[in-house]
Design an enzyme around this catalytic site. Structure first.
Site, mmCIF file in Angstrom:
data_model
loop_
_atom_site.group_PDB
_atom_site.id
_atom_site.type_symbol
_atom_site.label_atom_id
_atom_site.label_comp_id
_atom_site.label_asym_id
_atom_site.label_seq_id
_atom_site.Cartn_x
_atom_site.Cartn_y
_atom_site.Cartn_z
ATOM 1 N N PRO A 14 24.326 126.737 -40.437
ATOM 2 C CA PRO A 14 25.270 126.270 -40.454
ATOM 3 C C PRO A 14 26.335 126.513 -39.603
ATOM 4 O O PRO A 14 27.067 127.579 -39.469
ATOM 5 C CB PRO A 14 25.657 125.754 -41.907
ATOM 6 C CG PRO A 14 24.426 126.596 -42.392
ATOM 7 C CD PRO A 14 23.841 127.364 -41.740
ATOM 8 N N PHE A 19 17.227 132.581 -31.242
ATOM 9 C CA PHE A 19 17.358 131.828 -31.379
ATOM 10 C C PHE A 19 18.031 130.788 -29.524
ATOM 11 O O PHE A 19 19.419 130.995 -29.777
ATOM 12 C CB PHE A 19 19.329 132.422 -32.031
ATOM 13 C CG PHE A 19 19.431 132.416 -33.632
ATOM 14 C CD1 PHE A 19 17.818 132.890 -34.207
ATOM 15 C CD2 PHE A 19 20.214 133.618 -33.996
ATOM 16 C CE1 PHE A 19 18.084 133.079 -35.897
ATOM 17 C CE2 PHE A 19 20.295 134.306 -34.582
ATOM 18 C CZ PHE A 19 19.196 133.907 -36.081
ATOM 19 N N PRO A 20 17.428 130.804 -29.227
ATOM 20 C CA PRO A 20 17.539 130.258 -28.202
ATOM 21 C C PRO A 20 17.500 128.660 -27.674
ATOM 22 O O PRO A 20 17.592 128.673 -26.920
ATOM 23 C CB PRO A 20 15.725 130.410 -27.177
ATOM 24 C CG PRO A 20 14.501 130.378 -28.852
ATOM 25 C CD PRO A 20 15.830 131.161 -29.512
ATOM 26 N N LEU A 21 17.586 128.333 -28.820
ATOM 27 C CA LEU A 21 18.484 126.756 -28.680
ATOM 28 C C LEU A 21 19.608 126.813 -30.116
ATOM 29 O O LEU A 21 20.114 125.923 -30.770
ATOM 30 C CB LEU A 21 17.065 125.941 -29.999
ATOM 31 C CG LEU A 21 15.529 125.543 -28.974
ATOM 32 C CD1 LEU A 21 15.543 124.719 -29.623
ATOM 33 C CD2 LEU A 21 16.601 125.218 -27.384
ATOM 34 N N GLY A 22 20.434 127.911 -30.160
ATOM 35 C CA GLY A 22 21.405 127.994 -30.881
ATOM 36 C C GLY A 22 21.208 127.551 -32.722
ATOM 37 O O GLY A 22 20.133 128.066 -32.857
ATOM 38 N N GLY A 23 22.075 127.152 -32.639
ATOM 39 C CA GLY A 23 22.628 126.463 -34.646
ATOM 40 C C GLY A 23 21.390 127.476 -34.666
ATOM 41 O O GLY A 23 20.740 125.472 -35.805
ATOM 42 N N TYR A 78 7.829 140.358 -41.510
ATOM 43 C CA TYR A 78 7.764 138.686 -41.799
ATOM 44 C C TYR A 78 7.154 137.873 -42.679
ATOM 45 O O TYR A 78 5.868 138.621 -42.764
ATOM 46 C CB TYR A 78 7.531 137.908 -40.661
ATOM 47 C CG TYR A 78 8.655 137.822 -39.413
ATOM 48 C CD1 TYR A 78 9.775 138.108 -39.712
ATOM 49 C CD2 TYR A 78 8.161 136.893 -38.004
ATOM 50 C CE1 TYR A 78 10.707 138.140 -38.380
ATOM 51 C CE2 TYR A 78 8.403 137.882 -37.078
ATOM 52 C CZ TYR A 78 9.530 137.439 -37.050
ATOM 53 O OH TYR A 78 10.892 138.034 -36.013
#
Length: 298
Positions: free
Chosen positions: A217, A210-214, A55
């Site tokens: 693209p 990615f707990p909210l997906g998206g 990171y």
């Protein structure tokens, strides 16, 4: 309502909502702001911080070193299996070989300013989303576990976890002592339900990324779902908060590590521990279809 306050991680009782430090890289030009944001997280009760040497090519680890002291009693989790690759289109590359894993642990110890890292997750190259191992980066799991358990025996690692793994990989690794699994998982991407169930049965923490997906693209976003938006409106919350709260309600071994570079978003993320979802809301959310998140980062 399940307990959303605390859970077990790497042999410790910690808040089930921690902080994913990757977004601190966005504050690269204002190090003081990055340190201040992490201090604010600790003031608000965060005692689990997730990071990686790759990171910001060590920048984020350095911020953690500057912001946290021994008196903060924070579980720091890092990842190995990839190294920084500054200047590349994607600024990381897989580093799966045993000698690379050992070097990465040493790099994390140095940049974090620690003698022992409470939790180290092995980021495998087995599956999407993300980088998939090729050539000499396709390394047997047993070879990787051998070096990591040796580092644990040496006292440089407190506990071991896995990231981006399959059900079979976890089953094979369990005898080595696995404290957590980090896989891509959200309300709209629930392919790993059996893997989550095995973790719950074995006392292994589930720490979704990615707990909210998206994140890319074309990948479904939790916040785009009408059911999520309706529950958020009914409760006076944001769709992001509902997506995170669902994860806490879904299984008792879930730990969240939402990341942000904003103090306001930090407070909103931490507030999800106090959101109660009743049976009607949970039923509406359970009806949201799950779609695969097979995205390559190449």
């Amino acid at each position: 309502m399940p307990s959303t306050e605390r859970g077990a991680l790497a042999g410790r009782s910690v808040s089930r909502v921690g902080y994913g430090a990757m977004q601190l890289e966005r504050l690269h030009d204002d190090r003081a702001a990055a340190v201040g944001l992490l201090r604010r997280a600790v003031e608000l009760g965060v005692d689990h911080v997730d990071t990686a040497q790759f990171y910001g090519n060590g920048f984020v680890n350095g911020v953690i070193r500057d912001a946290l002291g021994s008196g903060d009693d924070v579980v720091i989790a890092t990842k190995v299996g990839a190294d920084p690759d500054p200047g590349a289109p994607l600024p990381i590359r897989l580093a799966q070989r045993p000698e690379q894993l050992r070097a990465s642990v040493e790099d994390n110890l140095r940049t974090l300013g620690l003698d022992r890292i409470p939790l180290v997750n092995l980021r495998r190259g087995d599956r999407l989303p993300g980088l998939v191992a090729e050539g000499d980066q396709r390394v047997p799991l047993d070879d990787q576990l051998a070096v990591l358990t040796a580092l644990r025996d040496e006292g440089k690692i407190g506990a071991l976890g896995l990231s981006a793994v399959t059900l079979d990989t976890l089953r094979h690794a369990l005898p080595a002592g696995i404290a957590c699994v980090q896989n891509a998982y959200s309300l709209v991407s629930r392919d790993d339900e059996e893997l989550l169930g095995l973790c719950a049965a074995e006392g292994v923490a589930w720490v979704p990324f990615f707990p909210l997906g998206g994140a890319f693209p074309g990948v479904p976003k939790v916040t785009d779902e009408p059911a999520v938006q309706a529950v958020a409106q009914a409760l006076g919350r944001t769709p992001e908060q509902i997506g995170l709260a669902w994860l806490l309600h879904h299984a008792p071994n879930v730990h969240l590590i939402p990341g942000t570079a904003s103090a306001a978003h930090l407070e909103a993320n931490l507030a999800v521990a106090g959101i109660a979802l009743d049976d009607e809301a949970l039923a509406a959310l359970a009806a949201v279809p799950s779609r695969p998140m097979d995205v390559s980062l190449r």
